[in-house]
Design an enzyme around this catalytic site. Structure first.
Site, PDB file in Angstrom:
ATOM      1  N   GLY A 103       0.480  -0.949  -0.011  1.00  0.00           N
ATOM      2  CA  GLY A 103       0.361   0.226  -0.435  1.00  0.00           C
ATOM      3  C   GLY A 103       0.489   1.126   0.135  1.00  0.00           C
ATOM      4  N   SER A 154     -18.589   9.034   1.479  1.00  0.00           N
ATOM      5  CA  SER A 154     -17.569  10.445   2.210  1.00  0.00           C
ATOM      6  C   SER A 154     -18.262  11.281   3.303  1.00  0.00           C
ATOM      7  CB  SER A 154     -16.900  11.511   0.925  1.00  0.00           C
ATOM      8  OG  SER A 154     -15.954  12.274   1.615  1.00  0.00           O
ATOM      9  N   ARG A 172     -16.699  12.454  14.046  1.00  0.00           N
ATOM     10  CA  ARG A 172     -17.002  10.831  13.674  1.00  0.00           C
ATOM     11  C   ARG A 172     -16.949  10.120  14.538  1.00  0.00           C
ATOM     12  NH1 ARG A 172     -12.169   8.670   9.392  1.00  0.00           N
ATOM     13  NH2 ARG A 172     -12.994  10.605   8.118  1.00  0.00           N
ATOM     14  N   HIS A 215     -13.938   1.499  10.303  1.00  0.00           N
ATOM     15  CA  HIS A 215     -13.130   1.848   9.238  1.00  0.00           C
ATOM     16  C   HIS A 215     -11.303   1.628   9.366  1.00  0.00           C
ATOM     17  CE1 HIS A 215     -12.527   4.959   6.193  1.00  0.00           C
ATOM     18  NE2 HIS A 215     -11.948   5.511   6.790  1.00  0.00           N
ATOM     19  N   GLU A 247      -0.719   1.408   8.391  1.00  0.00           N
ATOM     20  CA  GLU A 247      -1.751   1.485   9.534  1.00  0.00           C
ATOM     21  C   GLU A 247      -1.697   0.048  10.698  1.00  0.00           C
ATOM     22  OE1 GLU A 247      -5.934   0.579   7.813  1.00  0.00           O
ATOM     23  OE2 GLU A 247      -6.242   0.762   9.879  1.00  0.00           O
ATOM     24  N   ARG A 249      -8.452   8.692  14.620  1.00  0.00           N
ATOM     25  CA  ARG A 249      -7.515   9.628  13.684  1.00  0.00           C
ATOM     26  C   ARG A 249      -8.733  10.865  12.800  1.00  0.00           C
ATOM     27  NH1 ARG A 249      -7.754   8.864   8.231  1.00  0.00           N
ATOM     28  NH2 ARG A 249      -8.744   7.276   8.623  1.00  0.00           N
TER      29      ARG A 249
END
Lengths: 637, 220, 258
Positions: A42, A284, A330, A401, A425, A435
């Site tokens: 990644g 989003s 969030r 997530h 991560e 985060r």
């Protein structure tokens, strides 16, 4: 064991510079004599592999996907933060650092976060040079958007596909090195075991996922950039293949696992529709700028959304957080959604969903404007749910997530095992207990492009690496462990599929170690998981053999590790007897439902060290010292 | 510059050869059709035109044209064959089911259409140039040959069918030519599609009009 | 809904494959892959080998998934990968034929799983900008016309799934290769290597054994990210230019156009 973070001395803004100067260097001619293993491709993995190869190290890079370009960094939508201050709105390295520490609810290591904010600037430069087509303004300069948890516009983006574009940049740099012969790439290879020789990480055992061959690769250092473990919840926004196996193997070989209970639940995902559901899709966060979130006031109100009159709707975020309203952070938005659904006021066929309604915005701005802003997201939603969000409100629900926890690393991104580096991560270092949006990409590339190339050299230059024979007892033992495990999984021939165990584990984790946790629930989960694990090893069925492409076997291996990790997460959540960021203990909340930290007792990183099968792991502690940011109640009011 | 061999072996190189020889052939068929329109003006015009073609630059021009055309045709055929073989090889096992979304009848019949056109051209030369298969060939009397040739109904049918094949070939070939030679701006690629239609229809209608005119007695 | 599935089963790259018929029960809300998951769960429980298919993100961005459904790459819906395709696009009682991408450059590894390593090798041959990590100038040092940046992004949206090759009647990879070239060729950073890139990528594409483009447009129609054929035109132009000049300019001329 003591956790030594190895933070350089000096004022925070000088630490990284000073450290880079004090590092030992490897002579350019000697670099080719070293081999480094990179697991994962990644942003951190591909970026790190390319950067190290460019320096001259021999790199072997592994990924389970069929191509390094497919790593799940590719799915990030929103953007990447950088303290460029291109918009003259008061951004600075220190502000990005401050926002990130605060966003993480003061559970991240200051020095690491500061360095991340420093290199954020270089990341954007590097990405542009590699051809990432970031959004631009008409004058030809880079455009920015704002994102949650910040008061400045510092998020760079490439449409809704920022992660994809950043990854392609890193992937192309990696492919270039593959073409030059500096990197040897092993796609469709999954790491199964870590090889330690004389206490140092010297190699890995992998399974070739096409032929089933078990192979050992030896090197002078091993880097894990294998991503997060959020698939422990079964339903998550992660790719289906994302797993914890690599870091779990490292954990079982002695690398402490830090803050496993810090997992981020994103508030705006498309809700679950049925038992067969295999994954969740993120919508989003930016949608909350114009959408209003509500549920019916009455329990069990089954009327269609448009038939419920305004006065019978509860715009609960606006009611509970009048100043932030629908833009509450969030974790807060996620918990509020859970609360109203638990009260029986959730919407949709399952009752686990809330409305995100654009009716007012469309009335105010016109459909055209909304289309311009969110057209692609609306289309994606329509494709999945077959509902037109211009006409009926979207239904959303939180989903797993991101995982802030991961293997413990020091300032050099090295775990307690010498030569075992952990990037992106997969490590725990930069996001604390929560985060901020658009920071994951920043960390992945920061670790890969700008940190590991330095710190790996410092390690390699200081150590001696006697050659390891292919039949070294440690190598043989690791290989045997892998073969034995495969054999064991194949020989059970029970009645249940690995997926059914995964789904059951996911439900336990979601229920008791998800958005809100309490002692009772966690203890309940800790009571249940070992039983489930035991049943797994008695009753799982894995068809086929180990000597072929066998997707059931791959899955079973991953689920087996999740079944162990889940327990550790619950244990960590139980012992962290406070609320902070994403970790919300119902017992510890303010009167208004905000997380109530306990800085006296828990201002530290908790890293768990494996002590053997069936034994409780040791809880090691790295105290967190805040010298540059004042510990304060995180408030977004 | 790359070696010419390298370019001609590459996939795009072969396509470029096909497209650029295509340009020559398209220009030729358009000119051929326009020239033949003179038949509607009676025997004098077309016969004089035929004579002009045969005597221009002491009769050398026609040979230059023939050499250019023959070379273009051979290269066109070579590149088409070679590209076809490459593509055949690229999919050893085909699909059990394949549905088309975007391709057209014209695009899918390029290869066989090309073969039909080649056979036709050979016949056409034997028919009107050498007169070998013409029932009543009079060298130099283009008009007579024209009328006598098309009076034979099966022959006219062969011409009409061949011209439809040519029309389809041009429809896809002309736009393809632009695409292959690198015209990519959306504005111009749209124009290329229009031009392909215009050329394909003009050439087909113009050429088909000849046998029909003879059969209908308009040209006698 | 009840479905009949005719699925290509092939044990490994060396074995011969064949179609096997299955019946499936599905729910309209399921994604296509979830329908297959359910079929597989059933197969595993009966002790049979599940159907192998590639998939990962299941949100249409990683490009891992893909097979041909009733003659169409990624199935009947436009601009949709198979993981984003839902069962409501089908009718009760439908018979669906599932085949792997067919191209010799994409050998079948098992069932519906193919090896797309050829794409990676094409990128490795030249699909990059060789900018040393750490040596980049400030990101705003070169302004880029918004239109060019947007066009570059259109091309860069390619997910490398291989549907263009699968749908192409010639099994050509021109859309994929041209998308990558177009992405980099539209940017000033991509200019220094533009000509070398064109030649190297085309050479690798040919060496991998892909077919050749005859401009049908099936690639564009199958592409889940709506990459346009105009990039193929651009690539052709670049390749011709690169081959004619070898990428070199006449002495004394200034660089910088493009």
């Amino acid at each position: 064991m003591e956790l030594k973070p190895n933070i350089p001395d000096g004022p925070i803004e000088k630490k990284w510079d000073r450290h880079r100067f004090e590092m030992k260097l490897v002579n350019p001619a000697n670099k080719r004599k070293y081999t480094v293993i990179m697991v994962g491709s990644g942003l951190a993995g591909a970026g790190g592999a390319a950067a190290m190869a460019e320096l001259g190290y021999k790199v072997k890079c592994f990924c389970y996907q069929d191509s390094p370009r497919r790593a799940h960094s590719i799915a990030a939508q929103g953007g990447i933060n950088a303290a460029k201050n291109y918009h003259n709105d008061g951004d600075s390295v220190f502000r990005l650092f401050y926002d990130t520490v605060k966003g993480g609810d003061f559970r991240a290591r200051e020095a690491n976060v500061y360095r991340l904010a420093q290199v954020s600037v270089n990341i954007i430069d590097q990405c542009v040079a590699l051809g990432v087509p970031f959004a631009r303004e008409y004058g030809g300069l880079l455009d920015n958007r704002s994102f949650g948890g910040a008061q400045v516009s510092r998020t760079f983006y490439a449409r809704g596909q920022t992660g994809q574009q950043l990854l392609l940049g890193a992937y192309q740099a990696l492919e270039r090195q593959i073409g030059l012969g500096q990197v040897e790439m092993f796609p469709r290879h999954e790491m199964q075991e870590l090889v330690l020789v004389d206490g140092k990480a010297r190699g890995i055992v992998v399974r070739d996922m096409v032929t089933g061959e078990v192979e050992t690769h030896l090197a002078d250092a091993v880097c894990l950039a294998t991503g997060g473990y959020g698939n422990v919840f079964y339903l998550a926004t992660y790719a289906k293949g994302c797993n914890t196996t690599a870091i779990w193997r490292a954990y079982k070989k002695g690398a402490p696992f830090a803050n496993p209970c810090f997992t981020q639940i994103h508030p705006t995902c498309i809700p679950v529709t049925g038992e067969y559901q295999s994954k969740l899709t993120l919508m989003s966060e930016s949608l909350r700028n114009d959408g209003r979130i509500w549920v019916p006031k009455a329990k069990g109100d089954k009327r269609a959304a448009n038939e419920i009159p305004k006065e019978e709707r509860d715009y609960y975020l606006e009611r509970m957080y009048p100043s932030f309203g629908n833009l509450a952070p969030r974790d807060i938005a996620s918990r509020a959604a859970k609360r109203v659904c638990d009260e029986g006021r959730g919407v949709g066929p399952t009752g686990f969903g809330v409305y995100l309604d654009f009716h007012d915005a469309i009335e105010r701005l016109g459909q055209k404007k909304i289309e311009e802003k969110y057209g692609n997201l609306f289309e994606m939603y329509e494709r999945i749910t077959d509902e037109d969000p211009y006409k009926v409100p979207m239904r959303i629900y939180p989903a797993s997530h991101y995982t802030m926890g991961g293997l413990w690393v020091d300032y050099n991104l090295m775990s307690t095992i010498p030569g075992l580096f952990v990037l992106g991560e997969a490590n725990f270092s930069d996001h604390g207990a929560n985060r901020l949006g658009a920071s994951a990409l920043m960390q992945g590339l920061g670790d890969g492009y700008f940190i590991i190339p330095y710190t790996i050299g410092n390690y390699l230059a200081r150590e001696k690496f006697p050659a390891v024979a292919a039949d070294h007892p440690e190598v043989r033992a690791a290989e045997k462990a892998v073969s034995d495990r495969t054999e064991r999984l194949l020989s059970i021939r029970g009645k249940r599929t690995a997926t059914s165990f995964h789904r059951e584990l996911g439900k336990i984790m979601w229920e008791h170690c998800g958005m809100a946790r309490d002692r009772k629930g966690l203890e309940h989960a800790l009571g249940k998981i070992p039983g489930l694990r035991e049943e797994f090893w008695k009753n799982v069925t894995v068809p086929g053999s180990g000597r072929e492409l066998n997707q059931s076997l791959e899955l079973a291996g991953r689920v087996a590790d999740f079944l162990e990790l889940g327990e550790l997460m619950c244990l960590d959540a139980l012992e962290r007897d406070e609320s902070c960021g994403s970790h919300f203990r119902l017992e510890h909340q303010m009167a208004d439902g905000e997380a109530k930290r306990n800085d006296e007792k828990f201002c530290h990183v908790a890293a768990w060290q494996y002590t053997g099968e069936g034994r409780k792991p040791d809880r090691l502690v790295e105290p967190l010292v805040y010298e540059n940011v004042e510990l304060a109640v995180r408030s977004y009011k | 510059m790359d070696s010419a061999g390298g370019f001609a072996r590459s996939s795009i190189g072969r396509k470029v050869i096909m497209a650029s020889t295509g340009v020559i052939l398209v220009v030729y068929v358009i000119g051929h059709m326009i020239g033949n329109l003179q038949v509607y003006g009676g025997p004098e015009g077309i016969n004089a035109y035929g004579k002009f073609l045969h005597t221009f630059i002491h009769g050398q021009a026609i040979w230059v044209a023939r050499i250019v055309l023959l070379t273009a045709v051979l290269l066109h055929i070579w590149s088409a064959t070679s590209l076809t073989l490459t593509s055949r090889k690229a999919r050893g096992i085909g699909y059990r089911e394949q549905k088309w979304k975007e391709s057209t009848y014209a695009s899918r019949t390029m290869r066989w259409g090309g073969v039909i056109i080649l056979l036709f051209v050979i016949y056409h030369i034997l028919h009107f140039t050498t007169g070998t298969v013409h029932p009543d060939f009079v060298p130099g009397d283009v008009y007579h040959n024209f009328v006598a040739g098309f009076r034979v109904v099966p022959v006219s049918i062969v011409y009409i069918v061949a011209m439809i094949a040519l029309g389809l070939h041009l429809r896809h070939g002309v736009w393809s030519m632009f695409q292959t030679l690198g015209v990519s701006h959306p504005r111009y690629i749209g124009a290329a599609h229009v031009l392909a239609w215009v050329i394909a229809i003009a050439v087909t209608v113009g050429n088909i009009s000849f046998p029909l005119a003879v059969l209908a007695g308009v040209v006698k | 809904m009840k479905l009949t599935l005719r699925i290509w089963r092939q044990k490994d790259a060396k074995s011969k494959g064949a179609f096997v018929t299955y019946t499936a029960e599905a729910d309209e809300e399921m994604s296509f892959l979830e329908m297959l998951d359910v079929v597989n769960e059933g197969l595993i429980q009966r002790g049979e080998e599940p159907i192998a298919f590639d998939h990962d993100c299941r949100e249409g961005i990683c490009g891992t998934c893909g097979f041909v459904i009733n003659g169409r790459a990624h199935g009947p819906r436009e601009r949709t990968t198979v993981c984003q395709l839902h069962m409501r696009s089908f009718q009760d009682g439908d018979t669906l034929t599932l085949e792997p991408w067919r191209a010799d450059a994409f050998p079948v590894l098992k069932d519906l799983v193919v090896d797309r390593g050829a794409f990676d090798r094409i990128i490795a041959a030249g699909g990059f900008i060789a900018s040393a990590i750490g040596g980049a100038p400030d990101a705003n040092a070169i302004p880029i016309r918004k239109e060019n940046a947007d066009l570059s992004m259109d091309a860069a949206a390619c997910i490398g799934c291989g549907a263009c090759v699968a749908a192409c009647p010639n099994a050509a990879a021109m859309l994929f290769v041209s998308a990558k070239m177009g992405h980099l060729a539209m940017l000033p950073q991509g200019q220094p290597e533009r000509m070398d890139r064109a030649r190297a990528m085309v050479a690798q594409m040919d060496a991998e054994g892909f077919g050749t483009c005859t401009n049908h447009g099936e690639c564009e129609a199958a592409c889940p990210k709506a990459i346009r054929m105009e990039f193929i035109g651009r690539m052709n132009a670049d390749y011709v230019k690169a081959s004619l000049t070898g990428g070199r300019r006449a002495a004394g001329s200034e660089g910088g156009s493009g």
